[in-house]
Design an enzyme around this catalytic site. Structure first.
Site, PDB file in Angstrom:
ATOM      1  N   SER A  95       0.833  -1.210   0.000  1.00 49.69           N
ATOM      2  CA  SER A  95       0.000   0.000   0.000  1.00 49.69           C
ATOM      3  C   SER A  95       0.862   1.252   0.000  1.00 49.69           C
ATOM      4  O   SER A  95       0.557   2.227  -0.705  1.00 49.69           O
ATOM      5  CB  SER A  95      -0.928   0.012   1.213  1.00 49.69           C
ATOM      6  N   PHE A 133      -2.607  10.695  -0.576  1.00 48.09           N
ATOM      7  CA  PHE A 133      -3.617  10.997  -1.598  1.00 48.09           C
ATOM      8  C   PHE A 133      -4.934  11.280  -0.898  1.00 48.09           C
ATOM      9  O   PHE A 133      -5.506  10.392  -0.261  1.00 48.09           O
ATOM     10  CB  PHE A 133      -3.744   9.789  -2.530  1.00 48.09           C
ATOM     11  N   GLU A 137     -13.672  10.877   1.717  1.00 44.75           N
ATOM     12  CA  GLU A 137     -14.152  11.624   2.879  1.00 44.75           C
ATOM     13  C   GLU A 137     -15.022  10.728   3.744  1.00 44.75           C
ATOM     14  O   GLU A 137     -15.484   9.664   3.295  1.00 44.75           O
ATOM     15  CB  GLU A 137     -14.903  12.876   2.431  1.00 44.75           C
ATOM     16  N   SER A 142     -17.383   5.793  -1.710  1.00 38.55           N
ATOM     17  CA  SER A 142     -17.793   5.257  -3.008  1.00 38.55           C
ATOM     18  C   SER A 142     -18.440   6.308  -3.910  1.00 38.55           C
ATOM     19  O   SER A 142     -18.742   6.010  -5.063  1.00 38.55           O
ATOM     20  CB  SER A 142     -18.774   4.089  -2.809  1.00 38.55           C
ATOM     21  N   GLU A 367     -10.290   1.727  -2.624  1.00 36.46           N
ATOM     22  CA  GLU A 367     -10.175   1.979  -4.066  1.00 36.46           C
ATOM     23  C   GLU A 367     -11.242   1.224  -4.858  1.00 36.46           C
ATOM     24  O   GLU A 367     -10.980   0.621  -5.900  1.00 36.46           O
ATOM     25  CB  GLU A 367      -8.760   1.658  -4.542  1.00 36.46           C
TER      26      GLU A 367
END
Length: 387
Positions: A95, A133, A137, A142, A367
Site C-alpha cells: 500500500s 492521496f 471523505e 464510493s 479503491e
C-alpha cells in the site's frame, strides 16, 4: 517434471528477462527484509519506515515513470510483479508503494507542470519526500463527486477547507495530493505539510493494515499557491485516473498474499500429524489446497493479460474493475481457508494467514469496494447505471 506449486501454468515463462529480474529482486527483499519483521510490526501497529530507503534504492517508487525524473522506467507488468512480491510480505508495504507511486507521483507526472515534475518526482523516487492521496471523505468513499472539501481562489492563491479520511501515509507524508471542488470543477492541489491550517491525525485501534499509517486530514483555511495546483486536469477524471493506476497494482498484490498463505499451509499440513497421518494426506485438505492453486492460477493469468493490455495502451478501467474484484475475493477467501487449516495456531501472527486475512478486509474495500466493481461490470454488460 514437477510443476511449481504456486505457478501451475508456468506464468513466469511468459515474462521477459527484465520482468523476471524485477520479480526476483523484490522477492529477495521481501524474504530477507520484510517477512522477518512484519509480524512484530503488525502486532505493534507500526509501519516499518526504516525500509523506505531500501525500497527507494531498489527503484520501487514510481517505477513506471520515466528515468528523467529519477524513476526506473519499468513497464506495467514489472510494476504488477513488484506489487505481488511486496504484498506477499504484507499489504501495508505494498500500500505504501502503491500510494507513493500511483496516487501521488503519477498525478504529478500526468497532470502536473514540468516545473512540478522536476520539483517533486526525483525526491519522491528517492524516498526523500513522501506523499499521500486525499480523495475519500468520511461520509462516503464510493461517491467521490459528493466530496465536501472545496477551494476558492484568492488572488494568486487558493483557500482550502474540508477533510479527508482513511488516508494511507497521512502522518508520514511531506505532501498531500488533495482533490477539492472549485468554481471551475474538481481540481487537484499539492498541499505541503507545513502549510498553516493543514493537520493530519493518525487513526488507531485498527484491526487491518496495522503495519501501515492511516490518517485523517484536516484543512482549515489552508492557503495553497496556484503553483501547487495541478494544471492539466479538471473534474473527476483526474482522481479516477489515479485510482485506475493504483487498482491495477492492487490486482497483482493479493496474488502475493494468497501465495504466502498457501505456501505456509502446504508446509504446515505436511508436518502437522492428526490421527497418525499428516493433515496434507487427507482428501479434505488436498481438495482445499488444490482449489487455492486453481484460483491463484486464474488470478495470475488475469493480471498478466491486464498488464499486457496496459503496456499496449489499451487497458480499460472496466477491465481493472473485473481483476480487482476477482483477485481480492480470491485472496481473502484463501487467507480465511488457510487460517482454518492451521487450526488454533492460525489465529496468531506467528503465522501469516490471519494477518493477510485481516489486511485483505481493507484491500477488498479500498479503491472501490467489491460491490462497486461488480456494478461497473454490470453497467458495462447492460448499458444501465445501477449505482
Amino acid at each position: 517434471m514437477a510443476l511449481h506449486p504456486y505457478d501451475l501454468y508456468d506464468v513466469r515463462s511468459l515474462l521477459s528477462e527484465e520482468e523476471r529480474a524485477v520479480q526476483d529482486t523484490v522477492a529477495r527483499f521481501t524474504d530477507e527484509r520484510v517477512i522477518p519483521i512484519i509480524g512484530d510490526a503488525f502486532d505493534q501497529g507500526r509501519f516499518p519506515k526504516e525500509l523506505v530507503p531500501e525500497i527507494a534504492e531498489l527503484g520501487l517508487l514510481g517505477s513506471s515513470l520515466p528515468e528523467q525524473y529519477g524513476c526506473a522506467g519499468l513497464n506495467g507488468v514489472s510494476y504488477g510483479l513488484i506489487c505481488q512480491e511486496l504484498e506477499r510480505g504484507d499489504s501495508g508495504i505494498r500500500s505504501f508503494v502503491s500510494v507513493q507511486s500511483s496516487l501521488c507521483m503519477y498525478p504529478i507526472y500526468a497532470y502536473g507542470s514540468e516545473e512540478q515534475r522536476m520539483r517533486w518526482l526525483p525526491d519522491m523516487a528517492a524516498g526523500k519526500v513522501i506523499g499521500c492521496f486525499g480523495l475519500t471523505e468520511a461520509h462516503g468513499g464510493s461517491d467521490p463527486a459528493s466530496m465536501k472539501t472545496h477551494a476558492r481562489r484568492d488572488g494568486g492563491d487558493w483557500i482550502l477547507n474540508g477533510s479527508k479520511m482513511w488516508i494511507t501515509s497521512g502522518n508520514l507524508a511531506d505532501i498531500a495530493i488533495v482533490w477539492a471542488h472549485t468554481d471551475d470543477g474538481i481540481q487537484g492541489f499539492v498541499v505541503e505539510k507545513d502549510f498553516p491550517g493543514f493537520t493530519a491525525q493518525e487513526i488507531h485501534k485498527k484491526m487491518s493494515l496495522r503495519a501501515s499509517v492511516t490518517s485523517a486530514l484536516f484543512f482549515d483555511n489552508v492557503r495553497v499557491p496556484d503553483a501547487n495546483r495541478l494544471p492539466n486536469v479538471k473534474g473527476l477524471k483526474g482522481p479516477l485516473g489515479c485510482l485506475t493506476q493504483a487498482r491495477y497494482g492492487i490486482t497483482w498484490g493479493p496474488i502475493g498474499a494468497a501465495i504466502a498463505c498457501l505456501d505456509e499451509v502446504l508446509k504446515y499440513t505436511k508436518e502437522r500429524i492428526l490421527f497418525d497421518r499428516p493433515v496434507a494426506a487427507t482428501q479434505s485438505a488436498q481438495i482445499k489446497m488444490a482449489d487455492m492453486a486453481r484460483r491463484i492460477t486464474l488470478a495470475q493469468l488475469l493480471s498478466l493479460q491486464l498488464g499486457r493490455l496496459k503496456d499496449a495502451g489499451t487497458m480499460q478501467p472496466q477491465q481493472v474493475s473485473l481483476a480487482k474484484w476477482n483477485n481480492c475475493r480470491m485472496a481473502i477467501d484463501i487467507a480465511r481457508e488457510c487460517r482454518d487449516l492451521l487450526g488454533g495456531a492460525g489465529i496468531t501472527t506467528e503465522h501469516a494467514a490471519i494477518r493477510h486475512a485481516l489486511n485483505l478486509e481493507s484491500v477488498i474495500t479500498y479503491e472501490g469496494t467489491e460491490t462497486v466493481h461488480q456494478l461497473v461490470i454490470g453497467r458495462e454488460l447492460t448499458g444501465i447505471n445501477a449505482f
